[in-house]
Write an enzyme that holds these catalytic residues in place. Structure first.
Site, short mmCIF file in Angstrom:
data_model
loop_
_atom_site.label_atom_id
_atom_site.label_comp_id
_atom_site.label_asym_id
_atom_site.label_seq_id
_atom_site.Cartn_x
_atom_site.Cartn_y
_atom_site.Cartn_z
N ASP A 38 14.67 24.46 -30.78
CA ASP A 38 15.66 24.67 -31.57
C ASP A 38 15.36 24.90 -32.96
O ASP A 38 14.22 24.02 -33.62
CB ASP A 38 16.58 23.60 -31.38
CG ASP A 38 17.95 23.79 -32.17
OD1 ASP A 38 18.42 24.71 -32.23
OD2 ASP A 38 18.26 22.81 -32.92
N ASP A 64 17.83 18.80 -30.52
CA ASP A 64 18.55 17.68 -30.96
C ASP A 64 19.95 17.52 -30.90
O ASP A 64 20.43 16.45 -31.14
CB ASP A 64 17.99 17.44 -32.56
CG ASP A 64 18.78 18.30 -33.47
OD1 ASP A 64 18.64 19.55 -33.10
OD2 ASP A 64 19.41 17.67 -34.51
N ASP A 92 22.21 21.76 -27.91
CA ASP A 92 20.92 21.84 -26.98
C ASP A 92 20.94 21.35 -25.70
O ASP A 92 19.94 21.52 -24.99
CB ASP A 92 20.01 21.28 -27.89
CG ASP A 92 19.71 22.03 -29.06
OD1 ASP A 92 19.97 23.36 -29.47
OD2 ASP A 92 19.44 21.34 -30.31
N CYS A 99 0.92 -1.14 -0.16
CA CYS A 99 -0.03 -0.05 -0.14
C CYS A 99 0.80 1.29 0.13
O CYS A 99 2.09 1.03 0.13
CB CYS A 99 -1.04 0.09 1.21
SG CYS A 99 -0.01 0.21 2.90
N CYS A 138 3.28 1.73 2.82
CA CYS A 138 4.52 0.85 2.60
C CYS A 138 5.57 1.63 1.84
O CYS A 138 6.64 1.75 2.05
CB CYS A 138 4.41 -0.53 2.14
SG CYS A 138 3.23 -1.54 2.64
#
Length: 773
Positions: A457, A655, A659, A11, A14
């Site tokens: 980009d 890509d 970036d 549960c 836990c």
């Protein structure tokens, strides 16, 4: 990072306990525990190794009554599939048989006790209190023992869980029944069948829940099934021999027959064939594989025989990396899930308090206030030592209070609350993986669902990232085909992107290349060579001495190449990077959903403005000539071209290597799958294939998944708000409605199954997530 398999969690309480325990360990920076996959995702101190921390982590988890073991990240997908198929099936079926057996025995005992069975020694035995005491003892000693032990361990450590609630309810009913059985003159109730029925419903509910939960891993199974177990290994001139995929190593040569799936990542050495990669990328059109083409494991060979050289072994293949990414993603929770887990952990303590209050209320005051709630003269019952059926007909205030307190303990188990979020997120992540969209975790999915700004980009993201021929202007008396044939022949030995554009255009037009001699390239200028006895040159117009006035009107963002033969101009060719086919439609769809857009590019102003016009972007949404550091500054200020800050959450789509910092800095980094590995490793979301529509698919999947999360949480909270007062006896005085412990156990199980089944509708429901062209 470390991925642990945690066994024994039941549960949200836990989950919260394990998470807190792991975070308290030295060297653990972050911990995320998932109830569905039963895994713990840990971010560790980089100065410490997994081997140094693992024993302490396992000991910490064991102190809570659970077991922890590291997941083998080098296991092949085939091994993963076999392990998941075999995991716990015998134990689950045995659990189901025991649960049904308990329910049958209790039902027969009930019928015998009520005089519904024909008189016989068997029916007399079934009605005997000693028989029911024996059945209850066996039920608690064997199928119920793990629940009692885990519940007691959690309670002693101050971390009560679902097992604590069920165990307390079962054991209190069992103990009270023994008191009534051994001391009948005390007037205590005796209902041995209640713990038996309660355990039966709990075990049945857990079996059904496990069966439903297993389906949340179907995405991984389907991905793993894409990689075959064997491959044809080519050894010298002999016939290919079948070998296990796990035994292949880089440099091996394998043969692929029509209809076979690519067993490992490799490059084509011989043969030409159409190859379908839609299972990985979601792209419907096959690619044409030829010598030099790289193929990912899981792709399907459609037409002809291919020979491949292995580039990466099975455990390092693209499909294996995707499976590992999905597994880790399912272990990382969304912020809303952390909130639910915290509530579930504290909810258990509240339920214990409510159960105690319910017991004291009905024992000390409620039964005296409403004496009609006691069924002293209920048919089939006596005052002393009677055997209550399903908790109906309590004859004493103490018995009534105990039954209602047990019902409160059982009905309020926070299973549904703990399952509400992780189940939906696990199914959503798997659904995304099958659609070519890889979420890094529940946090990424929650952010994707709430996006208000998306920044792109330019090169390689909104555009193809490679130039294509956009215009051909031959000189008078020269055909376009002649011009392109000469230009492509001269560039045949060059690796320059513009050379590739010329060669691709010549191939598209079916032009044969001419033999050249004494070819010489001048960096940054062009190529010259002997062509059929003539001196030919191709390159920048200024290098060939051509004035700008002799060129056609400038195309924004295009590069001009001039071609001469013996000093005479044959014509000029323009090449430019082109927008992706679906870029404009993707941006338009995002804008229609109220998402603000922007472009951050390192390219020159003219090219960026030209692209903006082509894609319908406003000048205020464009920024150009930016270094990676400047992109970070733009994202930090959340402004592109305007003065007003852009709304958050904000996503960055890119890509390339340049970036990567921006992808890491954005609220959600999205990497296009055709980009670099660095960009994909940095991003929170990876879109496989080369179509931007994957961003729309990801957003649609995320939004639908989070809608399921909210539905599940509403159900889990609403369920407890309704059934807890009923279990506490609110409707008993006025309406005679009594929620018995066995019925409470059934409702508790059904609430958990409901949220799991609702989450599974994500993968079995209508496929309206996105359209593909």
């Amino acid at each position: 990072m470390l991925l642990l398999e945690i066994d024994g969690m039941k549960c949200g309480g836990c989950v919260r306990a394990v998470e807190q325990k792991l975070l308290a360990q030295a060297g653990v920076r972050e911990a995320s525990v998932n109830l569905i996959s039963r895994t713990a995702w840990l971010e560790l101190d980089p100065q410490l190794t997994d081997q140094e921390l693992l024993p302490a982590l396992q000991e910490a988890v064991a102190s809570l009554g659970f077991t922890a073991s590291p997941r083998d990240q080098q296991a092949t997908p085939g091994t993963l599939r076999e392990r998941r198929q075999q995991q716990g099936w015998w134990q689950q079926w045995r659990q189901l048989v025991v649960a049904l057996g308990l329910l049958v025995v209790s039902g027969l005992g009930h019928l015998a006790l009520m005089g519904q069975l024909p008189p016989s020694p068997v029916s007399q035995g079934l009605a005997a209190q000693g028989f029911h005491a024996l059945v209850a003892t066996l039920a608690l000693a064997f199928p119920g023992r793990p629940i009692l032990v885990r519940g007691a361990v959690g309670a002693l450590r101050g971390l009560p869980s679902m097992d604590t609630l069920v165990g307390l309810g079962v054991f209190s009913a069992y103990l009270a029944s023994w008191v009534g059985f051994l001391w009948p003159q005390g007037g205590w109730p005796c209902f041995f069948n209640e713990p038996v029925m309660l355990l039966g419903f709990v075990l049945l509910g857990r079996f059904l829940e496990e069966r439903a939960r297993y389906r949340t891993g179907r995405a991984l199974e389907q991905l793993a099934a894409l990689q075959p177990d064997t491959a044809l290994l080519v050894l010298g001139e002999g016939l290919p021999r079948p070998v296990r995929v796990g035994g292949l190593r880089p440099g091996d040569r394998v043969r692929l027959l029509p209809g076979d799936r690519v067993p490992v990542d490799g490059v084509v050495l011989e043969g030409c064939s159409a190859v379908d990669g839609s299972a990985l990328t979601g792209e419907p059109l096959p690619i044409q594989a030829e010598p030099g083409t790289e193929l990912a494991a899981g792709s399907l060979n459609l037409e002809a025989q291919l020979d491949l050289e292995v580039r990466r072994s099975g455990s390092e293949s693209a499909i294996a990396r995707i499976i590992q990414l999905v597994e880790r993603a399912q272990a990382r929770k969304a912020p809303i899930q952390g909130l639910a887990d915290r509530i579930a952990g504290r909810f258990t303590l509240l339920v214990l308090g409510l159960a105690l209050a319910t017991f004291l209320f009905w024992w000390l005051w409620g039964a005296d206030q409403w004496p009609a709630v006691l069924a002293i003269d209920h048919p089939g019952h006596g005052r002393h030592g009677d055997h209550g059926v399903f908790g109906i007909g309590a004859t004493t205030a103490f018995g009534l209070g105990l039954q209602l307190a047990i019902a409160v303990l059982v009905v309020a188990c926070p299973c549904a609350l703990g399952l509400a979020t992780p189940t939906a997120i696990a199914v959503g992540i798997g659904r995304g993986a099958r659609a070519g969209v890889l979420f890094r975790g529940g946090d990424a999915m929650e952010t994707a669902a709430d996006l208000r700004t998306v920044i792109f980009d330019k090169t390689g993201t909104l555009t193809l990232g490679r130039p294509l021929v956009t215009a051909v202007h031959p000189a008078p008396g020269v055909s376009e085909e002649r011009l392109l044939q000469v230009a492509a022949s001269l560039e045949a030995g060059s690796r320059h992107p513009l050379a590739h554009a010329l060669l691709q255009e010549a191939e598209a037009r079916g032009l044969a290349l001419l033999p050249v001699e004494a070819s010489r390239a001048e960096a940054g200028a062009g190529v010259e060579a002997r062509l059929a006895g003539h001196q030919a040159r191709v390159g920048r117009p200024t290098w060939l001495g051509i004035e700008d006035a002799a060129l056609p009107p400038e195309q924004e963002g295009a590069t001009w190449l001039a071609v001469t033969l013996d000093g005479e101009l044959l014509g000029v060719v323009a090449a430019a990077d082109q927008p992706r086919e679906d870029a404009a439609s993707t941006l338009a769809a995002l804008r229609s959903e109220g998402v603000q857009l922007g472009v951050l590019s390192g390219d020159r102003e003219g090219a960026v403005r030209s692209l903006g016009v082509a894609l319908g972007l406003k000048p205020s949404e464009l920024a150009w000539s930016l270094t990676p550091e400047q992109k970070l500054e733009w994202l930090g200020s959340a402004r592109v071209g305007g003065a007003e800050p852009l709304p958050r959450p904000l996503a960055m789509v890119g890509d390339g290597i340049n970036d990567a910092p921006a992808l890491a800095a954005a609220d959600l980094g999205i990497a296009v799958g055709t980009g670099t590995q660095i960009a994909q490793d940095t991003a929170d979301l990876v879109v496989l294939g080369d179509r931007l529509e994957g961003v729309l698919r990801a957003r649609a999947i995320a939004r639908r998944t989070m809608a399921k999360v909210r539905q599940n949480l509403a159900w889990a909270f609403g369920y407890n708000l309704v059934v807890l007062p009923i279990a506490a006896g609110v409707l008993l005085p006025g309406f005679g409605v009594l929620l018995t412990p066995p019925l409470a156990a059934l409702l508790m199980a059904m609430s958990s199954i409901t949220v799991v089944v609702n989450a599974l509708l994500l993968q079995d429901g209508p496929h309206r997530l996105a359209t593909r062209s």
